[in-house]
Write a protein that holds these residues in place. Sequence first.
Motif, PDB file in Angstrom:
ATOM      1  N   SER A  75       0.834  -1.207   0.000  1.00  0.00           N
ATOM      2  CA  SER A  75       0.000   0.000   0.000  1.00  0.00           C
ATOM      3  C   SER A  75       0.863   1.248   0.000  1.00  0.00           C
ATOM      4  CB  SER A  75      -0.904   0.004   1.228  1.00  0.00           C
ATOM      5  OG  SER A  75      -0.134   0.173   2.414  1.00  0.00           O
ATOM      6  N   GLU A  76       0.235   2.354  -0.357  1.00  0.00           N
ATOM      7  CA  GLU A  76       0.959   3.626  -0.357  1.00  0.00           C
ATOM      8  C   GLU A  76       1.447   3.973   1.043  1.00  0.00           C
ATOM      9  OE1 GLU A  76       0.106   8.329  -1.433  1.00  0.00           O
ATOM     10  OE2 GLU A  76      -1.200   6.744  -2.242  1.00  0.00           O
ATOM     11  N   GLU A  77       0.610   3.680   2.032  1.00  0.00           N
ATOM     12  CA  GLU A  77       0.985   3.958   3.415  1.00  0.00           C
ATOM     13  C   GLU A  77       2.175   3.106   3.845  1.00  0.00           C
ATOM     14  OE1 GLU A  77       0.440   6.085   5.576  1.00  0.00           O
ATOM     15  OE2 GLU A  77       1.241   5.140   7.384  1.00  0.00           O
ATOM     16  N   THR A  78       2.191   1.821   3.441  1.00  0.00           N
ATOM     17  CA  THR A  78       3.311   0.933   3.776  1.00  0.00           C
ATOM     18  C   THR A  78       4.595   1.440   3.129  1.00  0.00           C
ATOM     19  OG1 THR A  78       1.891  -1.008   4.021  1.00  0.00           O
ATOM     20  CG2 THR A  78       4.211  -1.412   3.551  1.00  0.00           C
ATOM     21  N   GLY A  79       4.500   1.838   1.874  1.00  0.00           N
ATOM     22  CA  GLY A  79       5.667   2.366   1.184  1.00  0.00           C
ATOM     23  C   GLY A  79       6.204   3.604   1.871  1.00  0.00           C
ATOM     24  N   ARG A  80       5.295   4.477   2.313  1.00  0.00           N
ATOM     25  CA  ARG A  80       5.734   5.693   3.010  1.00  0.00           C
ATOM     26  C   ARG A  80       6.449   5.359   4.302  1.00  0.00           C
ATOM     27  NH1 ARG A  80       4.552   8.550   7.065  1.00  0.00           N
ATOM     28  NH2 ARG A  80       2.822   7.184   7.646  1.00  0.00           N
ATOM     29  N   ARG A  81       5.909   4.407   5.072  1.00  0.00           N
ATOM     30  CA  ARG A  81       6.537   4.032   6.351  1.00  0.00           C
ATOM     31  C   ARG A  81       7.927   3.453   6.140  1.00  0.00           C
ATOM     32  NH1 ARG A  81       1.897   1.102   7.769  1.00  0.00           N
ATOM     33  NH2 ARG A  81       3.202  -0.726   8.193  1.00  0.00           N
ATOM     34  N   VAL A  82       8.076   2.599   5.123  1.00  0.00           N
ATOM     35  CA  VAL A  82       9.381   1.982   4.860  1.00  0.00           C
ATOM     36  C   VAL A  82      10.383   3.048   4.437  1.00  0.00           C
ATOM     37  CG1 VAL A  82      10.650   0.427   3.333  1.00  0.00           C
ATOM     38  CG2 VAL A  82       8.461  -0.299   4.314  1.00  0.00           C
ATOM     39  N   ARG A  83       9.986   3.943   3.530  1.00  0.00           N
ATOM     40  CA  ARG A  83      10.920   4.972   3.059  1.00  0.00           C
ATOM     41  C   ARG A  83      11.310   5.935   4.180  1.00  0.00           C
ATOM     42  NH1 ARG A  83       7.804   4.167  -1.706  1.00  0.00           N
ATOM     43  NH2 ARG A  83       6.201   5.631  -0.982  1.00  0.00           N
ATOM     44  N   THR A  84      10.354   6.219   5.057  1.00  0.00           N
ATOM     45  CA  THR A  84      10.654   7.074   6.213  1.00  0.00           C
ATOM     46  C   THR A  84      11.652   6.388   7.140  1.00  0.00           C
ATOM     47  OG1 THR A  84       8.480   8.123   6.127  1.00  0.00           O
ATOM     48  CG2 THR A  84       9.670   8.266   8.212  1.00  0.00           C
ATOM     49  N   ALA A  85      11.450   5.086   7.375  1.00  0.00           N
ATOM     50  CA  ALA A  85      12.362   4.328   8.243  1.00  0.00           C
ATOM     51  C   ALA A  85      13.762   4.273   7.639  1.00  0.00           C
ATOM     52  CB  ALA A  85      11.822   2.917   8.470  1.00  0.00           C
ATOM     53  N   VAL A  86      13.822   4.086   6.328  1.00  0.00           N
ATOM     54  CA  VAL A  86      15.116   4.053   5.639  1.00  0.00           C
ATOM     55  C   VAL A  86      15.848   5.375   5.824  1.00  0.00           C
ATOM     56  CG1 VAL A  86      16.214   4.040   3.360  1.00  0.00           C
ATOM     57  CG2 VAL A  86      14.488   2.314   3.924  1.00  0.00           C
ATOM     58  N   GLU A  87      15.092   6.486   5.661  1.00  0.00           N
ATOM     59  CA  GLU A  87      15.707   7.810   5.775  1.00  0.00           C
ATOM     60  C   GLU A  87      16.137   8.098   7.204  1.00  0.00           C
ATOM     61  OE1 GLU A  87      14.626  12.498   4.839  1.00  0.00           O
ATOM     62  OE2 GLU A  87      13.308  10.876   4.144  1.00  0.00           O
ATOM     63  N   GLU A  88      15.268   7.818   8.177  1.00  0.00           N
ATOM     64  CA  GLU A  88      15.568   8.121   9.576  1.00  0.00           C
ATOM     65  C   GLU A  88      16.714   7.276  10.122  1.00  0.00           C
ATOM     66  OE1 GLU A  88      11.091   9.582  10.938  1.00  0.00           O
ATOM     67  OE2 GLU A  88      11.932   7.707  11.733  1.00  0.00           O
ATOM     68  N   LEU A  89      16.784   6.022   9.687  1.00  0.00           N
ATOM     69  CA  LEU A  89      17.836   5.131  10.183  1.00  0.00           C
ATOM     70  C   LEU A  89      19.141   5.287   9.406  1.00  0.00           C
ATOM     71  CD1 LEU A  89      15.705   1.893  10.694  1.00  0.00           C
ATOM     72  CD2 LEU A  89      16.684   3.319  12.501  1.00  0.00           C
ATOM     73  N   GLY A  90      19.070   5.951   8.271  1.00  0.00           N
ATOM     74  CA  GLY A  90      20.281   6.088   7.467  1.00  0.00           C
ATOM     75  C   GLY A  90      20.684   4.783   6.823  1.00  0.00           C
ATOM     76  N   TYR A  91      19.682   3.939   6.495  1.00  0.00           N
ATOM     77  CA  TYR A  91      19.977   2.640   5.901  1.00  0.00           C
ATOM     78  C   TYR A  91      20.589   2.814   4.513  1.00  0.00           C
ATOM     79  CZ  TYR A  91      19.179  -1.995   3.886  1.00  0.00           C
ATOM     80  OH  TYR A  91      19.341  -3.212   3.285  1.00  0.00           O
ATOM     81  N   ARG A  92      21.732   2.152   4.302  1.00  0.00           N
ATOM     82  CA  ARG A  92      22.425   2.224   3.016  1.00  0.00           C
ATOM     83  C   ARG A  92      22.091   0.983   2.206  1.00  0.00           C
ATOM     84  NH1 ARG A  92      28.629   3.520   4.101  1.00  0.00           N
ATOM     85  NH2 ARG A  92      28.584   3.494   1.820  1.00  0.00           N
ATOM     86  N   ILE A  93      21.497   1.189   1.052  1.00  0.00           N
ATOM     87  CA  ILE A  93      21.078   0.069   0.225  1.00  0.00           C
ATOM     88  C   ILE A  93      22.298  -0.537  -0.451  1.00  0.00           C
ATOM     89  CG2 ILE A  93      19.658  -0.620  -1.739  1.00  0.00           C
ATOM     90  CD1 ILE A  93      17.890   1.828  -1.082  1.00  0.00           C
ATOM     91  N   ASN A  94      22.524  -1.816  -0.229  1.00  0.00           N
ATOM     92  CA  ASN A  94      23.650  -2.495  -0.857  1.00  0.00           C
ATOM     93  C   ASN A  94      23.426  -2.564  -2.364  1.00  0.00           C
ATOM     94  OD1 ASN A  94      25.334  -4.746  -1.882  1.00  0.00           O
ATOM     95  ND2 ASN A  94      25.921  -4.884   0.269  1.00  0.00           N
ATOM     96  N   PRO A  95      24.392  -2.162  -3.167  1.00  0.00           N
ATOM     97  CA  PRO A  95      24.186  -2.176  -4.625  1.00  0.00           C
ATOM     98  C   PRO A  95      23.889  -3.555  -5.177  1.00  0.00           C
ATOM     99  CG  PRO A  95      26.504  -1.823  -4.071  1.00  0.00           C
ATOM    100  CD  PRO A  95      25.722  -1.657  -2.808  1.00  0.00           C
ATOM    101  N   PHE A  96      24.396  -4.598  -4.492  1.00  0.00           N
ATOM    102  CA  PHE A  96      24.118  -5.944  -4.979  1.00  0.00           C
ATOM    103  C   PHE A  96      22.623  -6.251  -4.890  1.00  0.00           C
ATOM    104  CE2 PHE A  96      28.568  -6.856  -3.307  1.00  0.00           C
ATOM    105  CZ  PHE A  96      29.139  -6.693  -4.542  1.00  0.00           C
ATOM    106  N   ALA A  97      21.962  -5.672  -3.879  1.00  0.00           N
ATOM    107  CA  ALA A  97      20.553  -5.987  -3.652  1.00  0.00           C
ATOM    108  C   ALA A  97      19.675  -5.523  -4.793  1.00  0.00           C
ATOM    109  CB  ALA A  97      20.091  -5.362  -2.340  1.00  0.00           C
ATOM    110  N   ARG A  98      20.130  -4.525  -5.552  1.00  0.00           N
ATOM    111  CA  ARG A  98      19.322  -4.046  -6.669  1.00  0.00           C
ATOM    112  C   ARG A  98      19.096  -5.147  -7.697  1.00  0.00           C
ATOM    113  NH1 ARG A  98      22.852   0.919  -6.317  1.00  0.00           N
ATOM    114  NH2 ARG A  98      21.699   2.356  -4.985  1.00  0.00           N
TER     115      ARG A  98
END
Length: 349
Positions: free
Chosen positions: A32-55
């Motif tokens: 859902s749009e709400e779920t996507g917003r929560r995940v992106r907010t958590a990523v930003e607040e935690l400073g999660y770095r997306i591993n390039p391999f994961a793409r």
Amino acid sequence: MGRSVTMRTVAEKAGVSMKTVSNVINGTGSFSEETGRRVRTAVEELGYRINPFARGLRSRRTGTIALLIPNVYQPFNAELAEQIIRAPETRGLKVVVETTRGDARREQALLTTSPGELVDGIIYVPHALSAEQYLALPVAQPMVVVSERPAEADGLNLDYVEIADEQGSHAAVTHLLAQGRRRVAAIFEPAGPRAGGRRLHGYRRALAEAGVDYDDSLVAHVDNADLWSSGVGAATRLLRTRARFDALFCYNDVVAIGALSVLQRSGVAVPDDVALAGFDDIEAARFTTPPLTTVDPRRRSIARTAVELLRARTDAADSRALPGRTRTAGFELLVRQSSGAGPEADAGE
């Protein structure tokens, strides 16, 4: 902070599953749009770095394989890793090398979690886990095991590359006996499901075929055959027992070179007093004084075969549809001066 944050941390903060986090990050699946917003907010607040391999998960392929080995301080392991990285079959792939450190819990964790999301397949060299233990694990990726295929793996869609442990050990001890030696001592890892038991069996079989009785007082055991100091300690114990021996076969070259240093410091001439042989053909074996007779398990063949089998499985539309395959790399006995046989010569199968 970002370096210590994991996808699991993001999932917990957002109140969703790790699969949902992966879907949001990679734009796959439904959410859902709400779920996507929560995940992106958590990523930003935690400073999660997306591993390039994961793409690469968008296409379910990362172009990366993992090599799980006990350690890299043992020359055989390091040289095997180098061969896998440089093998022509590896071209176009990245290789992630993870050390299990001889720890069963770490071995289990690496097989079932990291680097689970980052790789297409795994080349695994068992050490702490028995076949029964690692076969019971829920390993998601295609896997090739560098070890003898156990009975428990019969019928499983799992590939094996076997090292000629028993055959190589038998050839080396047969060679020592052919030099007229009859009191052949040995240093092994404890007998068990791993290579130690198979190499001990080859040693005993060679003695029996030559009509030489097995003498337990001539066999020393080491807890960790990956350490040079293990060979030093085992050879020291053999000499202190005052057991008479005119040849010594060692579980691997690391142990043999450690033993060689003790023999020479103790005034025991190699090969005049004691003929010496090892196993693995690490690079250092050619540069000892005298050069070490050893068994070459064909490391390059092991590496190329393992990658070839794994690549065939990862390239398949359904890797589970492929039956389990077993390949044996063979061996060569490299005869050098430490066994008293004169100039270097090769023999094998």
